[in-house]
Motif scaffolding. Sequence first.
Motif, PDB file in Angstrom:
ATOM      1  N   GLY A 135       0.753  -1.307   0.117  1.00 42.53           N
ATOM      2  CA  GLY A 135      -0.004   0.099   0.095  1.00 42.53           C
ATOM      3  C   GLY A 135       0.794   1.164  -0.153  1.00 42.53           C
ATOM      4  N   LEU A 136       2.023   0.964  -0.807  1.00 48.76           N
ATOM      5  CA  LEU A 136       2.885   2.480  -0.550  1.00 48.76           C
ATOM      6  C   LEU A 136       3.200   3.050  -1.925  1.00 48.76           C
ATOM      7  CD1 LEU A 136       5.841   0.617   1.297  1.00 48.76           C
ATOM      8  CD2 LEU A 136       3.961   1.835   2.290  1.00 48.76           C
ATOM      9  N   VAL A 137       2.588   2.753  -3.053  1.00 49.48           N
ATOM     10  CA  VAL A 137       2.684   3.240  -4.074  1.00 49.48           C
ATOM     11  C   VAL A 137       2.775   4.894  -4.301  1.00 49.48           C
ATOM     12  CG1 VAL A 137       2.169   3.665  -6.636  1.00 49.48           C
ATOM     13  CG2 VAL A 137       2.175   1.170  -5.521  1.00 49.48           C
ATOM     14  N   ASP A 138       1.549   5.453  -3.611  1.00 49.62           N
ATOM     15  CA  ASP A 138       1.322   6.967  -3.536  1.00 49.62           C
ATOM     16  C   ASP A 138       2.214   7.511  -2.394  1.00 49.62           C
ATOM     17  OD1 ASP A 138      -0.301   6.308  -5.582  1.00 49.62           O
ATOM     18  OD2 ASP A 138      -2.029   6.011  -4.368  1.00 49.62           O
ATOM     19  N   ARG A 139       2.908   6.746  -1.717  1.00 52.79           N
ATOM     20  CA  ARG A 139       3.644   7.419  -0.530  1.00 52.79           C
ATOM     21  C   ARG A 139       4.905   7.719  -0.691  1.00 52.79           C
ATOM     22  NH1 ARG A 139       2.367   4.579   4.831  1.00 52.79           N
ATOM     23  NH2 ARG A 139       3.037   6.612   5.499  1.00 52.79           N
ATOM     24  N   VAL A 140       5.606   7.164  -1.894  1.00 47.96           N
ATOM     25  CA  VAL A 140       6.862   7.203  -2.144  1.00 47.96           C
ATOM     26  C   VAL A 140       7.124   7.849  -3.294  1.00 47.96           C
ATOM     27  CG1 VAL A 140       7.842   5.121  -1.133  1.00 47.96           C
ATOM     28  CG2 VAL A 140       7.003   5.137  -3.500  1.00 47.96           C
ATOM     29  N   THR A 141       8.265   8.847  -3.456  1.00 46.90           N
ATOM     30  CA  THR A 141       8.372   9.655  -4.857  1.00 46.90           C
ATOM     31  C   THR A 141       9.329   8.898  -5.612  1.00 46.90           C
ATOM     32  OG1 THR A 141       8.202  11.694  -3.561  1.00 46.90           O
ATOM     33  CG2 THR A 141       9.116  11.744  -5.678  1.00 46.90           C
ATOM     34  N   LEU A 142       9.189   8.446  -6.958  1.00 44.20           N
ATOM     35  CA  LEU A 142       9.767   7.551  -7.905  1.00 44.20           C
ATOM     36  C   LEU A 142      10.609   8.344  -9.030  1.00 44.20           C
ATOM     37  CD1 LEU A 142       7.318   4.801  -8.184  1.00 44.20           C
ATOM     38  CD2 LEU A 142       9.273   4.689  -6.779  1.00 44.20           C
ATOM     39  N   HIS A 143      11.869   8.162  -9.233  1.00 40.74           N
ATOM     40  CA  HIS A 143      12.565   8.879  -9.952  1.00 40.74           C
ATOM     41  C   HIS A 143      13.206   8.232 -11.477  1.00 40.74           C
ATOM     42  CE1 HIS A 143      12.999  12.462  -7.544  1.00 40.74           C
ATOM     43  NE2 HIS A 143      12.879  11.481  -6.445  1.00 40.74           N
ATOM     44  N   ASP A 144      12.848   8.323 -12.443  1.00 42.86           N
ATOM     45  CA  ASP A 144      13.232   7.470 -13.681  1.00 42.86           C
ATOM     46  C   ASP A 144      14.749   7.419 -13.625  1.00 42.86           C
ATOM     47  OD1 ASP A 144      10.958   6.733 -14.555  1.00 42.86           O
ATOM     48  OD2 ASP A 144      10.706   8.313 -16.029  1.00 42.86           O
ATOM     49  N   GLY A 145      15.332   6.368 -13.951  1.00 39.12           N
ATOM     50  CA  GLY A 145      16.702   6.407 -14.081  1.00 39.12           C
ATOM     51  C   GLY A 145      17.201   4.785 -13.863  1.00 39.12           C
ATOM     52  N   ASP A 146      18.267   4.609 -14.485  1.00 42.79           N
ATOM     53  CA  ASP A 146      19.081   3.169 -14.265  1.00 42.79           C
ATOM     54  C   ASP A 146      20.453   3.235 -13.579  1.00 42.79           C
ATOM     55  OD1 ASP A 146      18.726   0.297 -16.377  1.00 42.79           O
ATOM     56  OD2 ASP A 146      20.695   0.953 -15.280  1.00 42.79           O
ATOM     57  N   LEU A 147      20.666   2.563 -12.854  1.00 51.54           N
ATOM     58  CA  LEU A 147      22.004   2.391 -11.953  1.00 51.54           C
ATOM     59  C   LEU A 147      22.944   2.452 -12.906  1.00 51.54           C
ATOM     60  CD1 LEU A 147      22.457   2.116  -8.860  1.00 51.54           C
ATOM     61  CD2 LEU A 147      23.070  -0.319  -9.311  1.00 51.54           C
ATOM     62  N   THR A 148      22.975   2.135 -13.948  1.00 46.75           N
ATOM     63  CA  THR A 148      24.385   1.992 -14.753  1.00 46.75           C
ATOM     64  C   THR A 148      24.592   3.705 -15.553  1.00 46.75           C
ATOM     65  OG1 THR A 148      23.046   1.403 -16.677  1.00 46.75           O
ATOM     66  CG2 THR A 148      24.033  -0.234 -15.400  1.00 46.75           C
ATOM     67  N   ASP A 149      23.512   4.389 -15.377  1.00 42.80           N
ATOM     68  CA  ASP A 149      23.694   5.765 -15.895  1.00 42.80           C
ATOM     69  C   ASP A 149      24.058   6.839 -14.951  1.00 42.80           C
ATOM     70  OD1 ASP A 149      23.097   8.297 -17.163  1.00 42.80           O
ATOM     71  OD2 ASP A 149      21.134   7.290 -18.165  1.00 42.80           O
ATOM     72  N   LEU A 150      25.403   7.003 -15.101  1.00 46.66           N
ATOM     73  CA  LEU A 150      25.897   7.958 -13.954  1.00 46.66           C
ATOM     74  C   LEU A 150      25.183   9.415 -13.961  1.00 46.66           C
ATOM     75  CD1 LEU A 150      27.589   9.120 -11.557  1.00 46.66           C
ATOM     76  CD2 LEU A 150      29.463   9.475 -13.327  1.00 46.66           C
ATOM     77  N   SER A 151      24.848   9.944 -15.251  1.00 42.49           N
ATOM     78  CA  SER A 151      24.251  11.234 -15.499  1.00 42.49           C
ATOM     79  C   SER A 151      22.875  11.410 -14.863  1.00 42.49           C
ATOM     80  CB  SER A 151      24.033  11.592 -17.052  1.00 42.49           C
ATOM     81  OG  SER A 151      23.271  10.634 -17.350  1.00 42.49           O
ATOM     82  N   ALA A 152      22.194  10.222 -14.884  1.00 42.91           N
ATOM     83  CA  ALA A 152      20.808  10.054 -14.165  1.00 42.91           C
ATOM     84  C   ALA A 152      20.862  10.053 -12.778  1.00 42.91           C
ATOM     85  CB  ALA A 152      20.045   8.914 -14.635  1.00 42.91           C
ATOM     86  N   MET A 153      22.126   9.385 -12.108  1.00 41.99           N
ATOM     87  CA  MET A 153      22.066   8.975 -10.737  1.00 41.99           C
ATOM     88  C   MET A 153      22.522  10.229 -10.314  1.00 41.99           C
ATOM     89  SD  MET A 153      21.127   6.321 -10.279  1.00 41.99           S
ATOM     90  CE  MET A 153      20.341   6.289 -11.621  1.00 41.99           C
ATOM     91  N   LEU A 154      23.498  11.196 -10.961  1.00 39.66           N
ATOM     92  CA  LEU A 154      23.726  12.469 -10.328  1.00 39.66           C
ATOM     93  C   LEU A 154      22.706  13.228 -10.162  1.00 39.66           C
ATOM     94  CD1 LEU A 154      27.292  13.137 -12.136  1.00 39.66           C
ATOM     95  CD2 LEU A 154      26.657  13.399  -9.679  1.00 39.66           C
ATOM     96  N   ARG A 155      21.986  13.487 -11.330  1.00 38.36           N
ATOM     97  CA  ARG A 155      20.785  14.239 -11.259  1.00 38.36           C
ATOM     98  C   ARG A 155      19.683  13.986 -10.139  1.00 38.36           C
ATOM     99  NH1 ARG A 155      20.885  14.002 -16.917  1.00 38.36           N
ATOM    100  NH2 ARG A 155      19.507  12.463 -16.880  1.00 38.36           N
TER     101      ARG A 155
END
Length: 352
Positions: free
Chosen positions: A61-81
């Motif tokens: 029952g947590l989908v609406d209680r967390v904030t999700l960010h698009d990205g893949d662990l292998t993508d340093l630019s996304a992780m940095l952002r």
Amino acid sequence: MVLWFAEAVTGTMPTALITGITGQDGAYLSQFLLERGYAVHGLLRRSASADVILERLRWLGLVDRVTLHDGDLTDLSAMLRIVQAVQPDEVYNLAAQSFVHASWQQPLLTGTVTGLGAVTMLEAVRIARPQARFYQASSSEMFGKIQQERQTERTPFYPRSPYAAAKLYAHWMTVNYRESFGMHASSGILFNHESPLRGIEFVTRKITDGVARIRLGLARELKLGNLEAKRDWGHAQDFVRAMWLMLQQEVPDDYVIATGRTTSIADFCALAFGYAGLNWQEFVRTDASLLRPAEVDVLHGDPSKARDRLGWAPSATLEELAAEMVEADLARHRARSSLVMPTAESMRAARA
Ligand code: NDP
Ligand code: GDP
């Protein structure tokens, strides 16, 4: 007394960033942190099956209680952002190609995600939020061909799969970032931990799902590989508490998290089938195609350091864990036939 560091330092409730939030541990850790008032952010990789990917968070029952960010662990630019935008107080790096068996078929991907991915995250934190506390999900698989009967933080490692070798690299890089850059980076050497949210390909869940299907007349047998291997299995909910405790310590360190009890696959079968009133030997068949190129015969942890320094101890017994998993799989299969998906909440209500 454990220091709840971000709250103590800033007077505000802390923010956590979890990679692997859609996995078993990520879901339970989110629940644990939300209950303590954290703002929880997580990494979500793009998938054509996005609905299915959120199943564990939905179960809790947590989908609406967390904030999700698009990205893949292998993508340093996304992780940095993401680290830059979230400015987390605590980062839990749980994302990985986590299935040992698959790692022989996908050794390069496993090295890239499970090994280098951890360094990508360490780099993102070092650059964009160096004061954040960092947790790395290390694994008892690093002990592999065990060098001591009971494994502690001081037991030499002997990885026996591409997964374990990748985890060992990530583990040592976490230690190195702690020692080289003074980062508050801790590594939890977690023994196997299970739950109703465990991936279906792992042996405990495969067994409890098999028990449920056989019990409900949906299957006649269950095929398994090596029944002699032994694992030190705990409950994932107990284990995510240990992750959090590690990041509340003033000094970062590495900890073995285990129950201290080891059990064979055959004995787990006896427990799970027995709970449903079935004799496992009538239903389990062995299949040579499920054997691995190299096996980890036995894992048996000694969690003394976690007990003494973190005040951590497991609460669930293996019997309770097996029962909870069988019940959840029975509920899932019953619901599939009635087309109403159960949740943890509806199960609690049904039990009450
Ligand atoms: P799961 O396999 O359930 O979850 C793995 C998570 O990693 C999923 O959220 C998955 O996303 C995500 N992921 C995989 N690849 C990528 C990628 N390239 N980029 C971003 N995210 C990715 O694992 P668990 O929850 O069971 O375990 C958590 C961590 O603890 C893992 O690192 C595991 O190796 C380690 N560990 C687990 C143990 C256990 O017994 N459970 C024991 C010791 C260590 P998606 O949903 O999209 O697939
Ligand atoms: P692991 O410890 O991370 O590899 O967790 P698993 O749950 O995948 O496997 C635990 C042990 O169960 C290993 O020793 C496997 O060889 C053994 N095992 C036996 N049969 C099976 C099976 O059908 N599936 C899986 N996943 N493991 C099996």
